[in-house]
Design a protein around this motif. Structure first.
Motif, short mmCIF file in Angstrom:
data_model
loop_
_atom_site.label_atom_id
_atom_site.label_comp_id
_atom_site.label_asym_id
_atom_site.label_seq_id
_atom_site.Cartn_x
_atom_site.Cartn_y
_atom_site.Cartn_z
N THR A 84 -8.13 -12.58 -11.32
CA THR A 84 -8.01 -12.15 -10.59
C THR A 84 -9.26 -12.09 -9.16
N ASN A 85 -9.12 -11.84 -8.09
CA ASN A 85 -9.89 -12.44 -7.24
C ASN A 85 -9.43 -13.40 -5.82
N LEU A 86 -7.88 -13.50 -5.94
CA LEU A 86 -6.95 -14.47 -5.42
C LEU A 86 -6.86 -14.16 -4.37
N TYR A 87 -6.93 -15.27 -3.32
CA TYR A 87 -5.78 -15.17 -2.19
C TYR A 87 -4.48 -14.69 -2.28
N PRO A 88 -4.05 -14.09 -0.96
CA PRO A 88 -3.13 -14.18 -0.86
C PRO A 88 -2.36 -14.71 -1.86
N LEU B 207 -3.90 -24.06 2.22
CA LEU B 207 -3.77 -24.00 1.36
C LEU B 207 -4.83 -24.04 -0.25
N GLU B 208 -4.29 -23.34 -1.38
CA GLU B 208 -4.68 -24.33 -2.40
C GLU B 208 -4.35 -23.80 -3.70
N LEU B 209 -4.27 -24.96 -4.70
CA LEU B 209 -2.82 -24.61 -6.09
C LEU B 209 -4.11 -24.45 -7.05
N ASN B 210 -4.06 -23.49 -7.24
CA ASN B 210 -4.97 -22.77 -8.53
C ASN B 210 -4.11 -23.19 -9.52
N THR B 211 -5.24 -22.48 -11.08
CA THR B 211 -4.23 -22.68 -12.11
C THR B 211 -5.08 -21.93 -13.67
N PHE B 212 -4.80 -21.21 -13.96
CA PHE B 212 -5.38 -20.44 -14.53
C PHE B 212 -5.07 -20.27 -16.62
N TYR B 213 -5.89 -19.94 -17.26
CA TYR B 213 -5.09 -20.10 -18.78
C TYR B 213 -4.87 -18.53 -19.11
N VAL B 214 -3.44 -18.81 -19.32
CA VAL B 214 -2.53 -17.52 -19.62
C VAL B 214 -3.97 -16.95 -21.09
N SER B 215 -4.61 -17.65 -22.24
CA SER B 215 -4.99 -17.20 -23.12
C SER B 215 -6.29 -15.76 -22.58
N ASN B 216 -7.18 -16.39 -21.37
CA ASN B 216 -8.41 -15.37 -21.02
C ASN B 216 -8.21 -15.58 -19.38
N GLY B 217 -7.25 -16.11 -18.85
CA GLY B 217 -7.39 -15.62 -17.49
C GLY B 217 -8.29 -16.53 -16.55
N LEU B 218 -9.01 -16.69 -17.14
CA LEU B 218 -10.57 -18.30 -16.73
C LEU B 218 -9.18 -18.83 -15.58
N GLN B 219 -9.75 -19.14 -13.96
CA GLN B 219 -8.94 -19.82 -13.29
C GLN B 219 -9.60 -21.76 -13.26
N ALA B 220 -9.25 -22.47 -12.06
CA ALA B 220 -9.62 -23.73 -12.89
C ALA B 220 -11.15 -23.57 -12.26
N ASP B 221 -11.83 -23.31 -11.12
CA ASP B 221 -12.84 -23.59 -10.53
C ASP B 221 -14.03 -22.59 -11.46
N THR C 1 -0.10 -8.18 -8.17
CA THR C 1 -0.75 -7.00 -7.44
C THR C 1 -1.87 -7.14 -6.04
N SER C 2 -2.06 -6.81 -5.71
CA SER C 2 -2.59 -7.10 -4.76
C SER C 2 -3.82 -5.60 -4.27
N ASP C 3 -4.95 -5.89 -3.83
CA ASP C 3 -5.57 -4.45 -4.47
C ASP C 3 -5.96 -4.11 -2.69
N ALA C 4 -6.34 -3.55 -1.67
CA ALA C 4 -7.35 -2.41 -1.13
C ALA C 4 -8.26 -3.98 -0.67
N SER C 5 -8.97 -4.87 -0.89
CA SER C 5 -9.90 -5.13 -0.45
C SER C 5 -9.13 -6.64 0.47
N GLY C 6 -7.90 -6.83 -0.07
CA GLY C 6 -7.08 -8.44 0.34
C GLY C 6 -6.99 -9.28 -0.98
N TRP C 7 -6.86 -8.83 -2.08
CA TRP C 7 -7.64 -9.74 -3.04
C TRP C 7 -5.85 -10.17 -3.87
N ASP C 8 -5.71 -10.77 -4.59
CA ASP C 8 -4.05 -10.80 -5.34
C ASP C 8 -4.90 -10.80 -6.76
N THR C 9 -4.06 -10.37 -7.40
CA THR C 9 -4.30 -10.34 -9.21
C THR C 9 -3.37 -11.09 -9.29
#
Length: 329
Positions: free
Chosen positions: A109-113, A136-150, A85-93
């Motif tokens: 949350t707070n992902l680039y497009p 571009l970037e290749l991010n990852t996140f955990y399914v259990s809690n949504g925590l992203q790589a950074d 999904t995308s919000d009005a500010s342009g961040w994706d989830t």
């Protein structure tokens, strides 16, 4: 006259009683065996009905998600699905839901497009993002809690100074070596990058041509490409030798054509699945490559795009599945 010796009456009655008791015990054992068999059969049937109902529930959930959202993928074990999904500010989830219940498990949350979503096993998700045009970037996140790589002090591979329309098309990786390969389309041409275990990024020397798909073996020995060479789609294998390694300025790999007039379906474990294609580039038959030769798995009644054909972890073929494990957006 001789005397007839009579057996005691009590002994005869006792033996009859034992015989009757043994017969009753046998009948009782047969009855309980039959009852147990019936109960087990009913339990198995009920379990099958439950599994079938859960499967129907999952399929309904996937189709509903696809009608409403982009980035719908399913995990390799079939338990989870993603959507974006995308919000009005342009961040994706990127949301992760449990398919049998439809409840949300986590979200990043707070992902680039978001351009691309894929699964890293069943516990993590790849997310290809556009930080800005050409970056571009290749991010990852955990399914259990949504925590992203950074957020977990892990580095995020960044691909910079590309054409403004650059996008991540496909990500493939080795579960044994942790090597990652990323296919990027930029300005109508394609490039493949190797992401090492220390998150170092190196371009991969590939044959001339437009690359449509990539897939890697579990052991990391072979990287397969689907590439258009002089108007013909071929499946090409890239591999390392003792003279070619990841320590060079460019990730050096030798290559050979595996199949001409073919499309790359996928790799399961170390097994290649490919399709023979007609003049329009559509798959007409699906094959599996084994040590004993190429094995025909299915002759298609209607030619199909390779992207509409999926291979399960057990090697079974599915046409037009409700959702794939990776989605280019």
């Amino acid at each position: 006259m001789g005397q007839v010796q009579m057996r005691p009456r009590g002994r005869r009655v006792g033996r009859r009683f034992l015989a009757i008791a043994a017969l009753c015990t046998a009948c009782e054992s047969l009855f309980f065996y039959h009852l147990n068999h019936v109960l087990v059969s009913q339990q198995t049937a009920s379990q099958r009905e439950i599994q079938a109902a859960m499967h129907r529930r999952a399929q309904t959930e996937i189709l509903q998600l696809k009608r409403e959202y982009a980035g719908v993928t399913i995990s390799p074990n079939g338990e989870y699905a993603t959507y974006v999904t995308s919000d009005a500010s342009g961040w994706d989830t990127v949301h992760v839901v449990q398919l049998d219940s439809g409840t949300q498990v986590s979200q990043a949350t707070n992902l680039y497009p978001v351009q691309y979503v894929d699964w890293l096993g069943n516990a993590e998700v790849f997310v290809g993002e556009q930080r800005s045009p050409g970056n571009l970037e290749l991010n990852t996140f955990y399914v259990s809690n949504g925590l992203q790589a950074d957020e977990t002090a892990a580095s995020v591979p960044v691909f910079s100074n590309l054409a403004p329309d650059a996008r991540i098309v496909k990500v493939t990786y080795s579960t044994e070596t942790n090597d990652i390969f990323v296919l990027i389309d930029a300005g109508g041409s394609t490039a493949v990058y190797h992401v090492g275990t220390m998150e170092t990024i190196q371009p991969v020397t590939v044959p001339p041509g437009y690359i449509k798909n990539i897939a890697m073996t579990q052991t990391g020995d072979n990287l397969y490409l689907e590439i258009n060479q002089n108007g013909q789609w071929n499946v090409v294998r890239l591999y390392q030798t003792s003279q070619t390694s990841s320590y060079t300025a460019e990730f050096q790999m030798d290559w050979q054509t595996v199949k001409s007039n073919a499309a790359l379906i996928g790799v399961v474990g170390n097994t290649l699945y490919y399709g023979t294609v007609n003049a329009n580039g559509l798959v007409t038959a699906v094959y599996r490559q084994t040590s004993g030769g190429d094995e025909l798995l299915r002759q298609l009644g209607q030619p199909a795009l390779a992207s509409e054909i999926a291979v399960s972890s057990t090697g079974s073929i599915a046409l037009n599945p409700p959702a794939l494990t990776n989605v280019e957006m």
